[in-house]
Motif scaffolding. Structure first.
Motif, PDB file in Angstrom:
ATOM      1  N   GLY A 132      -4.335  15.963  -9.077  1.00  0.00           N
ATOM      2  CA  GLY A 132      -3.128  15.294  -8.640  1.00  0.00           C
ATOM      3  C   GLY A 132      -2.684  15.609  -7.233  1.00  0.00           C
ATOM      4  O   GLY A 132      -1.643  15.104  -6.791  1.00  0.00           O
ATOM      5  N   ARG A 133      -3.434  16.409  -6.503  1.00  0.00           N
ATOM      6  CA  ARG A 133      -3.005  16.742  -5.139  1.00  0.00           C
ATOM      7  C   ARG A 133      -3.154  15.562  -4.202  1.00  0.00           C
ATOM      8  O   ARG A 133      -2.301  15.334  -3.336  1.00  0.00           O
ATOM      9  CB  ARG A 133      -3.788  17.950  -4.615  1.00  0.00           C
ATOM     10  CG  ARG A 133      -3.366  19.268  -5.244  1.00  0.00           C
ATOM     11  CD  ARG A 133      -4.058  20.445  -4.592  1.00  0.00           C
ATOM     12  NE  ARG A 133      -5.486  20.492  -4.923  1.00  0.00           N
ATOM     13  CZ  ARG A 133      -5.979  21.095  -6.002  1.00  0.00           C
ATOM     14  NH1 ARG A 133      -5.169  21.686  -6.859  1.00  0.00           N
ATOM     15  NH2 ARG A 133      -7.270  21.116  -6.237  1.00  0.00           N
ATOM     16  N   THR A 134      -4.237  14.796  -4.331  1.00  0.00           N
ATOM     17  CA  THR A 134      -4.442  13.590  -3.523  1.00  0.00           C
ATOM     18  C   THR A 134      -4.849  12.444  -4.438  1.00  0.00           C
ATOM     19  O   THR A 134      -5.405  12.663  -5.526  1.00  0.00           O
ATOM     20  CB  THR A 134      -5.523  13.805  -2.447  1.00  0.00           C
ATOM     21  OG1 THR A 134      -6.779  14.112  -3.084  1.00  0.00           O
ATOM     22  CG2 THR A 134      -5.133  14.937  -1.514  1.00  0.00           C
ATOM     23  N   TRP A 135      -4.591  11.213  -3.975  1.00  0.00           N
ATOM     24  CA  TRP A 135      -4.823  10.033  -4.810  1.00  0.00           C
ATOM     25  C   TRP A 135      -5.519   8.941  -4.015  1.00  0.00           C
ATOM     26  O   TRP A 135      -5.301   8.802  -2.808  1.00  0.00           O
ATOM     27  CB  TRP A 135      -3.493   9.500  -5.357  1.00  0.00           C
ATOM     28  CG  TRP A 135      -2.850  10.458  -6.309  1.00  0.00           C
ATOM     29  CD1 TRP A 135      -2.068  11.535  -6.001  1.00  0.00           C
ATOM     30  CD2 TRP A 135      -2.970  10.443  -7.736  1.00  0.00           C
ATOM     31  NE1 TRP A 135      -1.686  12.195  -7.139  1.00  0.00           N
ATOM     32  CE2 TRP A 135      -2.213  11.548  -8.223  1.00  0.00           C
ATOM     33  CE3 TRP A 135      -3.616   9.607  -8.641  1.00  0.00           C
ATOM     34  CZ2 TRP A 135      -2.108  11.831  -9.579  1.00  0.00           C
ATOM     35  CZ3 TRP A 135      -3.507   9.886  -9.998  1.00  0.00           C
ATOM     36  CH2 TRP A 135      -2.767  10.984 -10.452  1.00  0.00           C
ATOM     37  N   THR A 136      -6.329   8.184  -4.731  1.00  0.00           N
ATOM     38  CA  THR A 136      -7.037   7.043  -4.144  1.00  0.00           C
ATOM     39  C   THR A 136      -6.736   5.800  -4.962  1.00  0.00           C
ATOM     40  O   THR A 136      -6.806   5.833  -6.201  1.00  0.00           O
ATOM     41  CB  THR A 136      -8.556   7.287  -4.120  1.00  0.00           C
ATOM     42  OG1 THR A 136      -8.832   8.473  -3.386  1.00  0.00           O
ATOM     43  CG2 THR A 136      -9.272   6.105  -3.481  1.00  0.00           C
ATOM     44  N   SER A 137      -6.400   4.724  -4.279  1.00  0.00           N
ATOM     45  CA  SER A 137      -6.148   3.464  -4.966  1.00  0.00           C
ATOM     46  C   SER A 137      -7.470   2.803  -5.351  1.00  0.00           C
ATOM     47  O   SER A 137      -8.399   2.717  -4.533  1.00  0.00           O
ATOM     48  CB  SER A 137      -5.350   2.525  -4.055  1.00  0.00           C
ATOM     49  OG  SER A 137      -5.209   1.258  -4.650  1.00  0.00           O
ATOM     50  N   THR A 138      -7.574   2.361  -6.595  1.00  0.00           N
ATOM     51  CA  THR A 138      -8.740   1.580  -7.011  1.00  0.00           C
ATOM     52  C   THR A 138      -8.502   0.117  -6.642  1.00  0.00           C
ATOM     53  O   THR A 138      -7.370  -0.288  -6.369  1.00  0.00           O
ATOM     54  CB  THR A 138      -8.966   1.700  -8.522  1.00  0.00           C
ATOM     55  OG1 THR A 138      -7.955   0.961  -9.206  1.00  0.00           O
ATOM     56  CG2 THR A 138      -8.934   3.153  -8.963  1.00  0.00           C
ATOM     57  N   PRO A 139      -9.536  -0.704  -6.654  1.00  0.00           N
ATOM     58  CA  PRO A 139      -9.353  -2.122  -6.303  1.00  0.00           C
ATOM     59  C   PRO A 139      -8.601  -2.925  -7.363  1.00  0.00           C
ATOM     60  O   PRO A 139      -8.248  -4.087  -7.104  1.00  0.00           O
ATOM     61  CB  PRO A 139     -10.797  -2.638  -6.161  1.00  0.00           C
ATOM     62  CG  PRO A 139     -11.648  -1.425  -6.038  1.00  0.00           C
ATOM     63  CD  PRO A 139     -10.954  -0.352  -6.804  1.00  0.00           C
ATOM     64  N   PHE A 140      -8.326  -2.348  -8.518  1.00  0.00           N
ATOM     65  CA  PHE A 140      -7.730  -3.127  -9.608  1.00  0.00           C
ATOM     66  C   PHE A 140      -6.305  -3.538  -9.275  1.00  0.00           C
ATOM     67  O   PHE A 140      -5.477  -2.721  -8.855  1.00  0.00           O
ATOM     68  CB  PHE A 140      -7.738  -2.322 -10.903  1.00  0.00           C
ATOM     69  CG  PHE A 140      -7.223  -3.097 -12.082  1.00  0.00           C
ATOM     70  CD1 PHE A 140      -8.039  -4.005 -12.742  1.00  0.00           C
ATOM     71  CD2 PHE A 140      -5.918  -2.947 -12.516  1.00  0.00           C
ATOM     72  CE1 PHE A 140      -7.567  -4.738 -13.813  1.00  0.00           C
ATOM     73  CE2 PHE A 140      -5.442  -3.662 -13.589  1.00  0.00           C
ATOM     74  CZ  PHE A 140      -6.262  -4.573 -14.241  1.00  0.00           C
ATOM     75  N   ARG A 141      -5.989  -4.832  -9.476  1.00  0.00           N
ATOM     76  CA  ARG A 141      -4.652  -5.366  -9.298  1.00  0.00           C
ATOM     77  C   ARG A 141      -4.344  -6.348 -10.426  1.00  0.00           C
ATOM     78  O   ARG A 141      -5.245  -7.063 -10.897  1.00  0.00           O
ATOM     79  CB  ARG A 141      -4.510  -6.096  -7.956  1.00  0.00           C
ATOM     80  CG  ARG A 141      -4.675  -5.219  -6.730  1.00  0.00           C
ATOM     81  CD  ARG A 141      -3.564  -4.187  -6.612  1.00  0.00           C
ATOM     82  NE  ARG A 141      -3.684  -3.393  -5.389  1.00  0.00           N
ATOM     83  CZ  ARG A 141      -4.396  -2.283  -5.289  1.00  0.00           C
ATOM     84  NH1 ARG A 141      -5.078  -1.833  -6.351  1.00  0.00           N
ATOM     85  NH2 ARG A 141      -4.459  -1.607  -4.168  1.00  0.00           N
ATOM     86  N   THR A 142      -3.102  -6.366 -10.848  1.00  0.00           N
ATOM     87  CA  THR A 142      -2.696  -7.274 -11.914  1.00  0.00           C
ATOM     88  C   THR A 142      -1.231  -7.633 -11.735  1.00  0.00           C
ATOM     89  O   THR A 142      -0.466  -6.858 -11.146  1.00  0.00           O
ATOM     90  CB  THR A 142      -2.903  -6.632 -13.300  1.00  0.00           C
ATOM     91  OG1 THR A 142      -2.346  -7.487 -14.305  1.00  0.00           O
ATOM     92  CG2 THR A 142      -2.218  -5.282 -13.390  1.00  0.00           C
ATOM     93  N   THR A 143      -0.840  -8.788 -12.230  1.00  0.00           N
ATOM     94  CA  THR A 143       0.578  -9.154 -12.216  1.00  0.00           C
ATOM     95  C   THR A 143       1.339  -8.479 -13.346  1.00  0.00           C
ATOM     96  O   THR A 143       2.561  -8.568 -13.410  1.00  0.00           O
ATOM     97  CB  THR A 143       0.738 -10.678 -12.334  1.00  0.00           C
ATOM     98  OG1 THR A 143       0.041 -11.121 -13.506  1.00  0.00           O
ATOM     99  CG2 THR A 143       0.177 -11.374 -11.118  1.00  0.00           C
ATOM    100  N   GLY A 144       0.605  -7.826 -14.259  1.00  0.00           N
ATOM    101  CA  GLY A 144       1.239  -7.109 -15.358  1.00  0.00           C
ATOM    102  C   GLY A 144       1.407  -5.641 -15.043  1.00  0.00           C
ATOM    103  O   GLY A 144       1.494  -5.241 -13.878  1.00  0.00           O
ATOM    104  N   SER A 145       1.459  -4.816 -16.096  1.00  0.00           N
ATOM    105  CA  SER A 145       1.620  -3.375 -15.960  1.00  0.00           C
ATOM    106  C   SER A 145       0.495  -2.665 -16.702  1.00  0.00           C
ATOM    107  O   SER A 145       0.161  -3.036 -17.831  1.00  0.00           O
ATOM    108  CB  SER A 145       2.958  -2.922 -16.551  1.00  0.00           C
ATOM    109  OG  SER A 145       4.040  -3.512 -15.870  1.00  0.00           O
ATOM    110  N   VAL A 146      -0.078  -1.651 -16.064  1.00  0.00           N
ATOM    111  CA  VAL A 146      -1.108  -0.835 -16.703  1.00  0.00           C
ATOM    112  C   VAL A 146      -0.389   0.173 -17.598  1.00  0.00           C
ATOM    113  O   VAL A 146       0.104   1.202 -17.142  1.00  0.00           O
ATOM    114  CB  VAL A 146      -1.987  -0.131 -15.668  1.00  0.00           C
ATOM    115  CG1 VAL A 146      -3.063   0.696 -16.365  1.00  0.00           C
ATOM    116  CG2 VAL A 146      -2.619  -1.144 -14.721  1.00  0.00           C
TER     117      VAL A 146
END
Length: 887
Positions: A132-146
């Motif tokens: 949890g010290r650093t984070w990377t965004s994955t390519p996943f996108r949605t109009t909903g909620s994960v």
């Protein structure tokens, strides 16, 4: 150049009345660049009171849990909830709706984002490889909620996610998705079609080809069923045999026993109760365990969880927390860890369990007998903010889900047994009485008195409004207005009320304000987008439409023109201005295009044209009466600014997930012009400072966290231009004697930009020894001299007496005289000690110690030294002079 803040005695920065500032014309947008103030810092005030938990996950590491908090990102504890640190600040609008730690690799953590009550947002997925010290965004996108993440027990890169959408219109990108490469790419599941809204996904820890999913199968809210796949998601079948209503159930939750993977549990709302079901054959057949939770105000099931080692031990969150030790046949209510409805259960090693809900996350290490504190995080979602007339002033507002709370603007007293905030037993829209800081009112008209701890129902007997009705005070502090579908006025603390002749039809009055320069001018905004204005204290009204069907959120009458006002709206242009008494309104949103909501706008009462706006993307500033805006969040956390107020030279904001924050001295913002920004050097006029005593910190109550300390003295701000060269010094000069009493050499760091130091309102320290401080100065006006490029710049700084004290000037002068005599002798004795022969050192050390004790005694209180103190000081001074003068 980044100069340090120089520590000193506790003081509060208030009252920056800048000569002529109110007559400054609004500045052209292109001429002023607020980024020169990038080093100014906001300060957290707390309260250390948890906000709503949106997700939770335990780790295989002892003591480690992760918690998503509405509007506040992701937090981590490594000591079972004793302390928390924010490890992920969600992007604007995003809330962490799910979090999971890889069973096989505890350093790998996934966080799913989406919409919560605090932040409507599209969904995404982030990954951390370092706990949890650093984070990377994955390519996943949605109009909903994960909303759920399941990780393969043997492969941290193999994950499934569940994406939920609004039941009324689930978009095509909701449902289940699988990734085998740590989130770099995803493949949608075939379950239910492209519009299926998924609520949960579970992976068999012994066989990752077997998984379970809870998905919506009806347009009705929360109507779901459970499916199973035994071939890695290639095919699915419903597993509903034995479940009522053909398996289509409200608030359906499913859990898998890690130690016996054919054992499944489910809870769901059936009729008027929440029932428990169990399957011992992997979901092929279900049966009721016979256990059910009684109905209550927080009735629907939130979560179910099975012990990691014992398949018969189950926890259920359903209004309360329920435990079963016999495979769900009987239930026992646990001691409630939360005041609100529990919604999440997370497991740690050795039976450690976490329960989360509207009031945060609590952790138990002893089977629910005791729980961690909910007072360890500054994650309150605060919707309003106001300050009272106390000194130092207090900051009050309404925390969503828990009610009003007040915090001190600075902490002066010790920390023994007391949280640094107070719960106020009132409803929403709480406002302090301007004339009595110990009295507060809420939107129902109820009154609370701190001194007696009593709540008096002072609202109108026939008032049709709710507890969150609009509330406003007249500038006289005695006249109260209470508004909902009508407006009521009281001039006697709510003992009687007069109804004003104004009607809004079916709409409610959602915002009300009284002009600070003409108490007869009233402004009332309604939920239908109209604003009514009265110029005769409510006897007659005019009405105009700002934006059709767009509720007025807040109104801000101008401090300089009774015909001008500002309004924020729930939709449409978001922020508007009138200069003709409400007859017409113009949008002022240039530069606010990135904001999807503007909650509040405030005009600085000292500089005309200076506006501050709180939005869902932090705070913005305008120097030209709203014609253009610049972001000015500085170090504010990435959350919404729900409300703000300006108190003297301090800006205080209420955030949607991080409590209250304060900018202690906005004086530079009030004085910034285009010419100032281009100067080689500029010294801003400081706000007045108060001569307060530094109170020693007492012992901590357990591990209670504390808010950030306030500046301890006068904040001195200056700009260094790009062409500045040579030595940089800052000096404090005693005006009458023209004596330099403090000097800072700031040459070491010569970078361009804003710099601030805090003068502790003291003379220079008498020696380099740690802890030696010079005497406190007298209340007076001092000169500040900044020298850059050999050119001196001067400003005055006013030091005021603590208004709670009544000390004659002669007494303070006598005190300072003695304190300076002691300081001078400490200097001489310390110098003599440096070069003294060994046989003299003991006498010098003894004399120096006695002088320091006497210096501390002199500063215990702002009073004339007593005869006994004078005598002791004379004796110590005599001994020290003898020791210094001895051959």
């Amino acid at each position: 150049m980044s100069f340090p803040r120089v520590a000193g005695s506790v003081a509060i920065v208030v009252g920056a009345l800048i000569a002529g500032a109110s007559s400054l014309p609004a500045q052209p947008a292109a001429a002023i660049d607020v980024s020169v103030f990038s080093r100014m810092m906001w300060r957290s005030l707390g309260p250390f009171r948890s906000g709503a938990a949106t997700a939770a996950s335990g780790s295989t590491e002892p003591g480690v849990f992760f918690e998503g908090v509405a509007g506040a990102g992701l937090w981590k504890t490594s000591d079972n909830g004793v302390s928390w640190d924010q490890v992920f600040d969600a992007p604007p609008h995003g809330s962490v709706m799910s979090v999971a730690v890889a069973p096989s690799q505890s350093a790998v953590v996934y966080a799913g984002l989406g919409a919560s009550a605090a932040t409507p947002s599209p969904g995404s997925l982030y990954r951390s490889n370092d706990e949890g010290r650093t984070w990377t965004s994955t390519p996943f996108r949605t109009t909903g909620s994960v909303v759920a993440i399941a990780i393969d027990a043997r492969d941290a890169a193999h994950i499934w996610i569940a994406v939920a959408c609004a039941a009324a219109a689930a978009p095509a990108d909701c449902g289940l998705y699988q990734s085998t490469n740590g989130g770099q790419s995803f493949v949608p599941s075939t379950l239910g079609g492209p519009s299926t809204s998924a609520r949960a996904v579970l992976l068999d820890p012994a066989n990752s080809s077997t998984l379970y999913a809870v998905v919506d199968v009806s347009a009705s809210p929360d109507a779901s069923t459970v499916f199973k796949s035994t071939n890695g998601g290639a095919g699915w079948r419903p597993i509903v045999s034995g479940l009522p209503n053909a398996g289509v159930l409200r608030h359906l939750t499913v859990a898998l026993a890690p130690s016996s993977t054919n054992r499944l549990y489910a809870t769901a709302d059936v009729g008027s109760e929440t029932q428990v079901f169990r399957s011992d054959d992997g979901g092929a057949n279900w049966s009721s365990t016979g256990a059910a939770m009684a109905p209550g105000p927080n009735f629907s099931a939130g979560a179910i969880s099975v012990d990691r080692e014992n398949a018969d031990t189950v926890l259920i969150a359903a209004g309360d927390v329920w435990a079963s030790a016999d495979a769900g046949r009987s239930l026992t209510r646990w001691p409630a860890p939360l005041d609100g409805d529990p919604r999440f259960i997370a497991r740690g090693p050795s039976g450690t369990v976490a329960i989360g809900g509207a009031n945060g996350l609590r952790i138990s290490v002893n089977g629910g007998r005791t729980w961690s504190s909910g007072f360890a995080q500054p994650t309150a979602d605060v919707a309003t903010v106001a300050t009272d007339g106390a000194f130092p002033f207090r900051v009050c507002g309404t925390q969503e889900g828990t009610g009003p709370v007040c915090v001190p603007s600075r902490v002066e007293r010790d920390r023994i047994g007391l949280p640094q905030w107070q719960v106020i037993p009132l409803g929403r829209n709480t406002l302090p009485d301007p004339n009595d800081p110990d009295v507060l009112y809420d939107g129902s008209g109820a009154r609370f008195d701190r001194r007696t701890a009593q709540v008096v129902d002072t609202g109108p007997s026939d008032f049709e409004g709710r507890a969150d009705a609009a509330l406003a005070f007249s500038p006289d502090g005695r006249t109260i207005y209470l508004a909902d579908r009508t407006i009521r006025r009281s001039v006697n603390a709510g003992q009687s009320w007069t109804t004003l002749p104004v009607s809004t039809g079916s709409a409610r009055i959602s915002a009300m304000a009284v002009s600070s320069i003409d108490a007869r001018t009233l402004w009332a905004g309604a939920t239908d987008g109209t604003v009514r204005v009265s110029r005769d204290s409510g006897a007659t009204w005019t009405s105009g439409t700002v934006a059709a069907a767009a509720a007025i959120l807040r109104l801000e009458p101008s401090h300089f023109d009774a015909q001008s006002a500002y309004a924020t709206l729930a939709s449409g242009p978001l922020l508007v201005r009138t200069r003709d008494g409400g007859a017409s309104w113009q949008p002022i949103v240039n530069g606010l295009r990135t904001a999807e909501r503007v909650f509040v706008v405030r005009e600085d009462p000292f500089r005309r044209g200076l506006l501050l706006a709180g939005t869902d993307r932090s705070i913005f500033a305008s120097f030209d009466d709203g014609e253009s805006w610049q972001p000015w969040g500085l170090n504010l956390p990435g959350t919404s600014v729900r409300d703000l107020t300006i108190r003297d030279s301090t800006i205080v904001v209420a955030t949607g997930g991080r409590g209250f924050w304060a900018l202690d001295d906005m004086s530079p913002l009030r004085q910034l012009t285009a010419d100032v920004g281009r100067a080689d050097a500029f010294l801003f006029r400081p706000a007045p400072a108060y001569r307060l005593r530094a109170v020693a910190r007492g012992p901590v109550a357990g591990d209670a966290p504390m808010p950030a300390p306030a500046p301890e003295g006068a904040t001195l701000s200056f700009l260094i231009g790009r062409n500045a060269r040579g030595p940089v010094t800052l000096e404090i000069i005693e005006t009458a004697a023209d004596e330099v009493i403090r000097r800072y050499d700031l040459t070491a760091d010569g970078a361009a930009g804003l710099h601030q130091i805090v003068w502790d309102l003291r003379y220079g320290p008498p020696s380099p020894a740690a802890g030696d401080r010079g005497p406190l100065v007298l209340p007076a006006t001092y000169q500040v001299r900044l020298t850059v490029n050999g050119r001196p710049l001067r400003q005055a700084v006013v030091v005021r007496m603590d208004p709670r004290l009544r000390a004659p000037a002669a007494d303070l002068t006598a005190q300072l005289t003695l304190a300076r005599r002691l300081a001078t002798q400490i200097t001489e004795t310390d110098r003599a000690l440096v070069t003294a022969a060994p046989e003299r050192r003991a006498a010098l050390v003894e004399a120096l110690g006695a002088l320091r004790v006497l210096a501390s005694r002199v500063e215990r209180a702002d009073v004339r030294p007593s005869p006994a103190l004078d005598a002791d000081a004379a004796s110590a001074l005599s001994r020290a002079m003898s020791a210094v003068g001895a051959p």
